[in-house]
Scaffold this active site. Structure first.
Site, PDB file in Angstrom:
ATOM      1  N   LYS A 164       0.847  -1.187   0.000  1.00 20.15           N
ATOM      2  CA  LYS A 164       0.000   0.000   0.000  1.00 20.15           C
ATOM      3  C   LYS A 164       0.882   1.236   0.000  1.00 20.15           C
ATOM      4  O   LYS A 164       2.049   1.209   0.422  1.00 20.15           O
ATOM      5  CB  LYS A 164      -0.950   0.019   1.189  1.00 20.15           C
ATOM      6  CG  LYS A 164      -0.300   0.017   2.563  1.00 20.15           C
ATOM      7  CD  LYS A 164       0.060   1.383   3.099  1.00 20.15           C
ATOM      8  CE  LYS A 164      -1.145   2.301   3.120  1.00 20.15           C
ATOM      9  NZ  LYS A 164      -0.699   3.682   3.566  1.00 20.15           N
ATOM     10  N   THR A 175       8.636   2.644   0.369  1.00 21.66           N
ATOM     11  CA  THR A 175       7.194   2.552   0.254  1.00 21.66           C
ATOM     12  C   THR A 175       6.581   2.642   1.636  1.00 21.66           C
ATOM     13  O   THR A 175       7.296   2.674   2.626  1.00 21.66           O
ATOM     14  CB  THR A 175       6.764   1.250  -0.432  1.00 21.66           C
ATOM     15  OG1 THR A 175       5.353   1.263  -0.585  1.00 21.66           O
ATOM     16  CG2 THR A 175       7.180   0.053   0.372  1.00 21.66           C
ATOM     17  N   GLU A 249      -1.064  10.451  -4.579  1.00 22.68           N
ATOM     18  CA  GLU A 249      -2.230  11.272  -4.266  1.00 22.68           C
ATOM     19  C   GLU A 249      -2.379  12.411  -5.267  1.00 22.68           C
ATOM     20  O   GLU A 249      -1.548  13.303  -5.356  1.00 22.68           O
ATOM     21  CB  GLU A 249      -2.096  11.808  -2.838  1.00 22.68           C
ATOM     22  CG  GLU A 249      -2.207  10.697  -1.807  1.00 22.68           C
ATOM     23  CD  GLU A 249      -1.811  11.121  -0.404  1.00 22.68           C
ATOM     24  OE1 GLU A 249      -2.139  10.378   0.528  1.00 22.68           O
ATOM     25  OE2 GLU A 249      -1.180  12.165  -0.255  1.00 22.68           O
ATOM     26  N   ASN A 371      -4.388  16.238   1.110  1.00 20.13           N
ATOM     27  CA  ASN A 371      -3.582  16.374   2.317  1.00 20.13           C
ATOM     28  C   ASN A 371      -4.010  17.530   3.208  1.00 20.13           C
ATOM     29  O   ASN A 371      -3.703  17.543   4.403  1.00 20.13           O
ATOM     30  CB  ASN A 371      -2.110  16.490   1.934  1.00 20.13           C
ATOM     31  CG  ASN A 371      -1.540  15.152   1.530  1.00 20.13           C
ATOM     32  OD1 ASN A 371      -1.230  14.321   2.375  1.00 20.13           O
ATOM     33  ND2 ASN A 371      -1.455  14.911   0.229  1.00 20.13           N
ATOM     34  N   THR A 376      -5.191  15.041  11.613  1.00 21.40           N
ATOM     35  CA  THR A 376      -5.207  14.300  12.872  1.00 21.40           C
ATOM     36  C   THR A 376      -6.348  14.755  13.767  1.00 21.40           C
ATOM     37  O   THR A 376      -6.541  14.221  14.834  1.00 21.40           O
ATOM     38  CB  THR A 376      -3.880  14.510  13.627  1.00 21.40           C
ATOM     39  OG1 THR A 376      -3.677  15.914  13.841  1.00 21.40           O
ATOM     40  CG2 THR A 376      -2.726  13.928  12.854  1.00 21.40           C
TER      41      THR A 376
END
Length: 376
Positions: A164, A175, A249, A371, A376
């Protein structure tokens, strides 16, 4: 592959309610090579798994992986949670705790809902089935748009990989998470390092190194190691690492930069890395702009000197610089770039025999949106 089992659960980590916990059971204590992030703010499961590998002599009987929470920046409690996860798996399988590795990926700074996670582990262990690469890849995904996995078979040899990653992709490690399996005896460490260098350590999405990066090759068979094994492992690792770049992304293009005819390989790699991680180059690629100035400026920014009076540069086969600016049809090349998802850049230093290739994604509006909203 039938010798490798998996169990999947919903531990309530992901707000979406999707599967977020994966347990892998190997047929015995398998030899393995692993490499982890070099980020000094490494997550608790990274530290824990490194300790377990050292204690077991690099043997693995099982793994547990959660997604949606990185268990990073969570202090002593975070390490205890990783330990609890590993020991829970060991208890349920009746295997040594040192032979269980723990991995996490997701948001940094949030404590794991450990009670839910432990219940999820018990559910996964009680519902084992033959490893399904697609299902396994989905279970460990976060912002991924599609599951990443590959399989290769050559005569009696087989290798398969799932992983992933879509953001925070930059090597040294490289990665987010990737796991490769082969039914042969374990390859030499130098071959593992070579494959790592050519695949997961030569990709970039955003120049940001993760706190949880982990990659391993696990041997679960006893066939003699051969070139066919190397080629199969390389193939599946290359495919999965390419998928990570493709799924960057907000990415719309995959760019390959090849630096050739360098005096030493390190120079070729460092220069390729500088180009691949340049936001100015990335945004030019997003805009289909054959901006050779940005590419050469990035190439010249490293500790290794280049000679502007010697180098040449091609974009998609079109020469755009050769010891000096040259005339080319910018509109035609831009149109070619706009219509293609794959862009090739070749920088010829004209000084030696070494070369290095790097794959990276472009950088556009969607990356900022994803992003800015991933918080959080």
């Amino acid at each position: 592959m039938n010798n490798v089992l998996m169990g999947i659960a919903k531990a309530g980590i992901k707000e979406s309610g999707k599967e977020d916990l994966l347990v892998i059971k190997l047929p015995f204590a398998c030899e393995a090579h692993f490499v982890f992030t070099t980020n000094h703010f490494a997550a608790a499961p990274v530290i824990y798994s490194k300790n377990m590998l050292e204690a077991s002599g690099n043997r693995v009987s099982a793994m547990v992986i959660n997604s949606g929470n990185a268990n990073c920046g969570t202090g002593i409690e975070g390490y205890e949670h990783a330990k609890m996860m590993g020991e829970k798996v060991a208890e349920l399988f009746d295997i040594p705790k040192e032979e269980v590795l723990v991995f996490s990926t997701g948001i940094i700074g949030k404590p794991l809902p450990i009670i839910n996670v432990l219940e999820g582990i018990e559910y996964a262990v009680n519902h084992l089935e033959v490893l399904d690469l697609e299902m396994a890849a989905k279970a460990i995904s976060t912002t991924d748009r599609f599951p990443k996995y590959a399989f290769c078979k050559k005569d009696n040899y087989e290798a398969f990989c799932f992983g992933k990653g879509a953001g925070m992709i930059h090597p040294n490690m490289a990665t987010m998470l990737a796991f490769c399996f082969t039914n042969s005896k374990l390859m030499p460490r130098k071959h593992f390092d070579d494959i790592l260098e050519k695949t997961f350590n030569s990709i970039d999405v955003d120049g940001c190194q993760s706190t949880n990066d982990s990659f391993g090759v696990i041997s679960y068979g006893d066939l003699d190691y051969s070139d066919d094994v190397y080629n199969c492992v390389y193939k599946v690792c290359k495919e999965v690492s390419d998928m990570i770049v493709k799924d960057g992304e907000g990415a719309t293009k995959i760019i390959t930069i090849e630096v050739k005819h360098a005096s030493i390989k390190t120079k070729a790699k460092v220069i390729a890395n500088a180009i691949a991680t340049s936001n100015l180059v990335k945004t030019a690629m997003f805009g289909a702009d054959p901006n050779w100035g940005r590419i050469l400026a990035a190439a010249g920014s490293t500790i290794f000197p280049i000679d502007p009076l010697k180098v040449s540069l091609h974009i998609m086969g079109v020469k755009v610089y050769d010891r000096a600016p040259i005339h080319f049809n910018k509109e035609k090349l831009s149109q070619k770039m706009r219509e293609s998802q794959d862009i090739e850049i070749v920088l010829d230093l004209k000084e030696g025999k070494e070369h290095f290739s790097y794959r990276f994604s472009d950088l556009g509006y969607e990356y900022i949106k994803i992003n800015a909203e991933y918080t959080t």
